[in-house]
Motif scaffolding. Sequence first.
Motif, PDB file in Angstrom:
ATOM      1  N   ASN A   1       3.881  -3.975   7.025  1.00 39.66           N
ATOM      2  CA  ASN A   1       3.260  -2.548   7.698  1.00 39.66           C
ATOM      3  C   ASN A   1       3.405  -1.384   6.726  1.00 39.66           C
TER       4      ASN A   1
ATOM      5  N   ASP B   1      -4.820  -2.744  11.654  1.00 36.14           N
ATOM      6  CA  ASP B   1      -4.327  -1.536  11.076  1.00 36.14           C
ATOM      7  C   ASP B   1      -3.130  -1.663  10.505  1.00 36.14           C
ATOM      8  N   GLY B   2      -3.015  -1.036   9.235  1.00 40.07           N
ATOM      9  CA  GLY B   2      -1.530  -0.937   8.728  1.00 40.07           C
ATOM     10  C   GLY B   2      -1.070  -2.177   7.929  1.00 40.07           C
TER      11      GLY B   2
ATOM     12  N   THR C   1      -0.899  -4.785   5.071  1.00 43.03           N
ATOM     13  CA  THR C   1      -1.374  -5.247   3.700  1.00 43.03           C
ATOM     14  C   THR C   1      -0.656  -6.504   3.038  1.00 43.03           C
TER      15      THR C   1
END
Length: 128
Positions: free
Chosen positions: A36, A71-72, A74
């Motif tokens: 995150n 979301d967030g 990677t």
Amino acid sequence: MSDNPLQQILGLDGEGRYDYFLDAVVDERDVWILVNVDNQFLKIVAEEDGVAYLPVWPTQEFAGHYAAGADGLTPKAVSLPDFFRKWVPGLTRDGIEVGVFPGADEELWITSPEELKHDLQEVMSNAF
């Protein structure tokens, strides 16, 4: 089957993805995780049995595909030596299993960090 190699591989069953994971990781020398924005790794706790596991993928592309829409998160590479030296003992100490290569189905190969290390080392020894 799809003409898209990514979709073909994601369509394999849990055992097929596990075998693909072993070969790809030995070739590339990286394990891919998701982190995150605080650089904390994604840990999933299975609803049915409460098992905590670290999901791992063989490539950035597969990890990124899994994270699409989240979301967030990677993809982040963990080198194989670091995975063996730092992650396996840490996950073992913390009682966290490894969920190898989540795919399109609900089937997931969950194994202990030590067993995954053993299987990767076995594939590496057969590759040379």
